[in-house]
Design a protein around this motif. Sequence first.
Motif, PDB file in Angstrom:
ATOM      1  N   ASP A  35       0.873  -1.184   0.000  1.00  0.00           N
ATOM      2  CA  ASP A  35       0.000   0.000   0.000  1.00  0.00           C
ATOM      3  C   ASP A  35       0.904   1.227   0.000  1.00  0.00           C
ATOM      4  N   GLU A  36       0.928   1.947  -1.123  1.00  0.00           N
ATOM      5  CA  GLU A  36       1.839   3.089  -1.257  1.00  0.00           C
ATOM      6  C   GLU A  36       1.475   4.245  -0.327  1.00  0.00           C
ATOM      7  N   ARG A  37       0.264   4.251   0.189  1.00  0.00           N
ATOM      8  CA  ARG A  37      -0.129   5.313   1.114  1.00  0.00           C
ATOM      9  C   ARG A  37       0.555   5.149   2.461  1.00  0.00           C
ATOM     10  N   THR A  38       0.844   3.903   2.840  1.00  0.00           N
ATOM     11  CA  THR A  38       1.451   3.640   4.146  1.00  0.00           C
ATOM     12  C   THR A  38       2.843   3.042   4.037  1.00  0.00           C
ATOM     13  N   GLY A  39       3.190   2.541   2.845  1.00  0.00           N
ATOM     14  CA  GLY A  39       4.461   1.842   2.682  1.00  0.00           C
ATOM     15  C   GLY A  39       4.456   0.448   3.276  1.00  0.00           C
ATOM     16  N   ARG A  40       3.295  -0.060   3.644  1.00  0.00           N
ATOM     17  CA  ARG A  40       3.193  -1.342   4.328  1.00  0.00           C
ATOM     18  C   ARG A  40       2.811  -2.447   3.344  1.00  0.00           C
ATOM     19  N   ALA A  41       3.463  -3.607   3.494  1.00  0.00           N
ATOM     20  CA  ALA A  41       3.089  -4.775   2.706  1.00  0.00           C
ATOM     21  C   ALA A  41       1.787  -5.342   3.250  1.00  0.00           C
ATOM     22  N   VAL A  42       0.838  -5.589   2.381  1.00  0.00           N
ATOM     23  CA  VAL A  42      -0.484  -6.035   2.834  1.00  0.00           C
ATOM     24  C   VAL A  42      -0.813  -7.460   2.411  1.00  0.00           C
ATOM     25  N   ASP A  43      -0.057  -8.031   1.488  1.00  0.00           N
ATOM     26  CA  ASP A  43      -0.369  -9.393   1.062  1.00  0.00           C
ATOM     27  C   ASP A  43       0.849  -9.986   0.349  1.00  0.00           C
ATOM     28  N   ILE A  44       0.914 -11.310   0.332  1.00  0.00           N
ATOM     29  CA  ILE A  44       1.987 -12.025  -0.364  1.00  0.00           C
ATOM     30  C   ILE A  44       1.400 -13.288  -0.961  1.00  0.00           C
ATOM     31  N   TRP A  45       1.868 -13.672  -2.160  1.00  0.00           N
ATOM     32  CA  TRP A  45       1.378 -14.888  -2.812  1.00  0.00           C
ATOM     33  C   TRP A  45       2.433 -15.379  -3.801  1.00  0.00           C
ATOM     34  N   GLY A  46       2.284 -16.607  -4.205  1.00  0.00           N
ATOM     35  CA  GLY A  46       3.196 -17.162  -5.196  1.00  0.00           C
ATOM     36  C   GLY A  46       2.956 -16.561  -6.564  1.00  0.00           C
ATOM     37  N   HIS A  47       4.041 -16.311  -7.282  1.00  0.00           N
ATOM     38  CA  HIS A  47       3.903 -15.708  -8.608  1.00  0.00           C
ATOM     39  C   HIS A  47       3.218 -16.699  -9.550  1.00  0.00           C
ATOM     40  N   PRO A  48       2.117 -16.282 -10.174  1.00  0.00           N
ATOM     41  CA  PRO A  48       1.353 -17.239 -11.000  1.00  0.00           C
ATOM     42  C   PRO A  48       2.065 -17.652 -12.269  1.00  0.00           C
ATOM     43  N   ASP A  49       3.039 -16.870 -12.727  1.00  0.00           N
ATOM     44  CA  ASP A  49       3.669 -17.167 -14.007  1.00  0.00           C
ATOM     45  C   ASP A  49       4.975 -17.950 -13.881  1.00  0.00           C
ATOM     46  N   HIS A  50       5.465 -18.126 -12.649  1.00  0.00           N
ATOM     47  CA  HIS A  50       6.714 -18.870 -12.502  1.00  0.00           C
ATOM     48  C   HIS A  50       6.454 -20.349 -12.766  1.00  0.00           C
ATOM     49  N   PRO A  51       7.270 -20.989 -13.611  1.00  0.00           N
ATOM     50  CA  PRO A  51       6.959 -22.366 -14.034  1.00  0.00           C
ATOM     51  C   PRO A  51       6.947 -23.400 -12.913  1.00  0.00           C
ATOM     52  N   ILE A  52       7.621 -23.119 -11.793  1.00  0.00           N
ATOM     53  CA  ILE A  52       7.616 -24.057 -10.674  1.00  0.00           C
ATOM     54  C   ILE A  52       6.646 -23.602  -9.589  1.00  0.00           C
ATOM     55  N   THR A  53       6.687 -22.327  -9.250  1.00  0.00           N
ATOM     56  CA  THR A  53       5.835 -21.808  -8.174  1.00  0.00           C
ATOM     57  C   THR A  53       4.360 -21.909  -8.531  1.00  0.00           C
ATOM     58  N   ARG A  54       3.994 -21.506  -9.726  1.00  0.00           N
ATOM     59  CA  ARG A  54       2.630 -21.632 -10.248  1.00  0.00           C
ATOM     60  C   ARG A  54       1.579 -21.047  -9.305  1.00  0.00           C
ATOM     61  N   GLY A  55       1.920 -19.920  -8.677  1.00  0.00           N
ATOM     62  CA  GLY A  55       0.934 -19.189  -7.891  1.00  0.00           C
ATOM     63  C   GLY A  55       0.750 -19.659  -6.464  1.00  0.00           C
ATOM     64  N   ARG A  56       1.515 -20.651  -6.014  1.00  0.00           N
ATOM     65  CA  ARG A  56       1.313 -21.203  -4.675  1.00  0.00           C
ATOM     66  C   ARG A  56       2.557 -21.034  -3.816  1.00  0.00           C
ATOM     67  N   LEU A  57       2.342 -20.706  -2.549  1.00  0.00           N
ATOM     68  CA  LEU A  57       3.396 -20.722  -1.544  1.00  0.00           C
ATOM     69  C   LEU A  57       3.066 -21.785  -0.512  1.00  0.00           C
ATOM     70  N   CYS A  58       4.082 -22.265   0.178  1.00  0.00           N
ATOM     71  CA  CYS A  58       3.837 -23.235   1.238  1.00  0.00           C
ATOM     72  C   CYS A  58       3.140 -22.552   2.415  1.00  0.00           C
ATOM     73  N   GLY A  59       2.604 -23.350   3.319  1.00  0.00           N
ATOM     74  CA  GLY A  59       1.888 -22.802   4.465  1.00  0.00           C
ATOM     75  C   GLY A  59       2.746 -21.954   5.368  1.00  0.00           C
TER      76      GLY A  59
END
Length: 739
Positions: A35-59
């Motif tokens: 969020d550029e208004r606060t400089g705070r990270a608000v969410d994280i996820w696996g990159h959907p286009d990476h051939p191995i990650t495919r949008g998922r992160l581990c728990g």
Amino acid sequence: MRKHETYAQQPHIRIITGACPHDCPDTCAWQIAVDERTGRAVDIWGHPDHPITRGRLCGKVERYLDRVYHPERLTRPLKRVGPKGSGQFVPVSWDEAIADIAARLQQIIAEYGAEAVLPYSYAGTMGLLQGEGMASRFFNRMGASRLARTICATAGFEGLTYTLGAALATDTEAFAKARFILIWGSNTLTSNMHLWPFVQEARANGARVIVIDPARTRTARAADEWIAINPGTDGVLALAMMHVIIRDALYDADYVARATVGFDRLVARVRDWTPERAETITGVPAARIERLAHEYATTRPAAIRINYGLQRHAGGGMTVRTIACLPALVGAWRDEGGGLQLSTSGAFRFNRNVLERPDLLQGREPRTINMIRLGDALSLDPARLAQAHYRPRPVDPPVRPEEAGPPVKALIVYNSNPAAVAPHQQAVLEGLRREDLFTVVLEHFQTDTADYADYILPATTQAEHWDIVKPYGHYYLMLNRPAIAPLGESLPNSEIFRRLAQAMGYTEACFTQSDEEILREFVEAQTDPVFEGITWERLVRDGWARLNLPQPFVPFADGRFPTPSGKCELYSERMAEDGYDPLPTWTPPATRRNADAATVWQQGWLFCISPPAHSFLNTTFVNVERLRRREGEPSLWIHPDDAAARGIREGALVRVWNERGEVHLRAHLTEDIVHGTVLAPSIWWNKLSPDGRNINQVTPAEESDMGGGARFYDVLVRVEPLAVASEEPESTQQAVSLA
């Protein structure tokens, strides 16, 4: 709608691509919404286009922002004011901390020499710059003792490279094309989850998936079959499989003739390793070994995934070396989707000189200390310090006490938590308590190790700094961009070592380069053909780039290996020169050398292994409350028969002990562990464990057969209900000879 698409519609949200820094083969690409208004990270996820990650992160990494914004995150330098281990500190300025640390180091160097300073680090980050890049420049310039980073993988890595010549592997994506998959000593769903979708794709196309493991893990429960095996006996199973494959003429004669050396000697070696003999050692029925060998040799493509757990014993290097012979024997390397994967790291043929600057040593050759021997290294006994010197091969002569060098008077810890992760915990803590040991810890949190520091310096997380990450489970080089500004006064490791270098009077220009300048220079310095087409601009634009390898990449399809002979070395002259048996064999764990398993059990001992807990990654994430609650409490898996013999009931507190120490754990009775073995999911922080200790109270600091590797799973313990725990019986001394 996917997350990045949702956030892209919000004008105040900026999305930054980065890479997971943790010690995991998956090395995921992630995206962080800020969020550029606060400089705070608000969410994280696996990159959907990476051939191995495919949008998922581990728990675990899904909760990464819980670490970044954890209420106990360190954001100011701290100076100790209480006794070592008490955790009593006061905030100080960076100027004061850096000046005092530099002065103390200079005083120690003046009195004892630079080798009295020992760096201690491992894979708290796998990033090349924040890991060892700037730190290596600093310690090379100083001439400090070197550290052999052996705690995880060196035994298996050496065994693999003796056989194949390099840590090259079946491409992760190619597992989807396999028709027979052995997951051998790897809990994929916990420690390598991004391989699993490719395994599932293979299963959908008819592949059979078998897990070989002492425990029925999450992965074993999800597979087609679990083959239960006694820990440390995997090499025996591989030898018996080779016996059957050769006896029944199931080997690929053409590939063996073209691509291997030593086949005739291997034939003689495995002749006596019958399935019946193997059954008595491994616990795997002879008939099942026969079928397994036939299934493996007659199904193509056939892939084996091994991991580093099965090499954490005294014969670990030879175990991996022996298993690594199997794909060449049956010609599995011919096929896309065939072969073996332990590590892909050998494909990243980096020129590291521009990053780590070994020229700063100016011809000096400091001693090298084996990190698993930290307790010995911190001892003031010259004989124990001599034992801590790195001796990776049998032909390496022992160091005499008078040659051990100065005592370690300063310890600088970064990217590690040795008070919790190092073996022989009591010896490590004894060393950390030394009042004459000056200890500096770079950290995100006040860990068990940080409690013993003289100074704690707050480091940034991966969300806050630049880095390049080299994976060991796929072939994509990764770039991490900072998503947010450093929290509080925290600094990247690179900047902390820059400031220390300046305070020490090191004026070389390499200590003034910015992180971006260093990483760009590093990328531009790579000349190996595998890096062709990989530029700094491309990494900044995309976040990753695949090595310049053929697609499909079948590393040994042509029968050429990067060994001295140019072939897969079933017989290795280099091993003979280094003091090893040049043929595949079984080097028993230390716990099985002086007595067979039945004798050990009759004496009341149990074999103990301590693989990663599902919710932790080494000791990272243990202090994230949500993940700790998910994991429950420190526990011990024990077979119902072993529990009954000891009067242990489900949920009881038990004392787990040997001559090195003890820990109290909650008993979990289950048939998901082989009889005679107990399993302690790890690694808990000591301070977050009910009795202030973890399983490394009982693990040994002795080395494995190759590479000076660790023997975390080569342990004998006694287990008894805590309510009736008694003093150590006289038979403890016998345990020393067994363990």
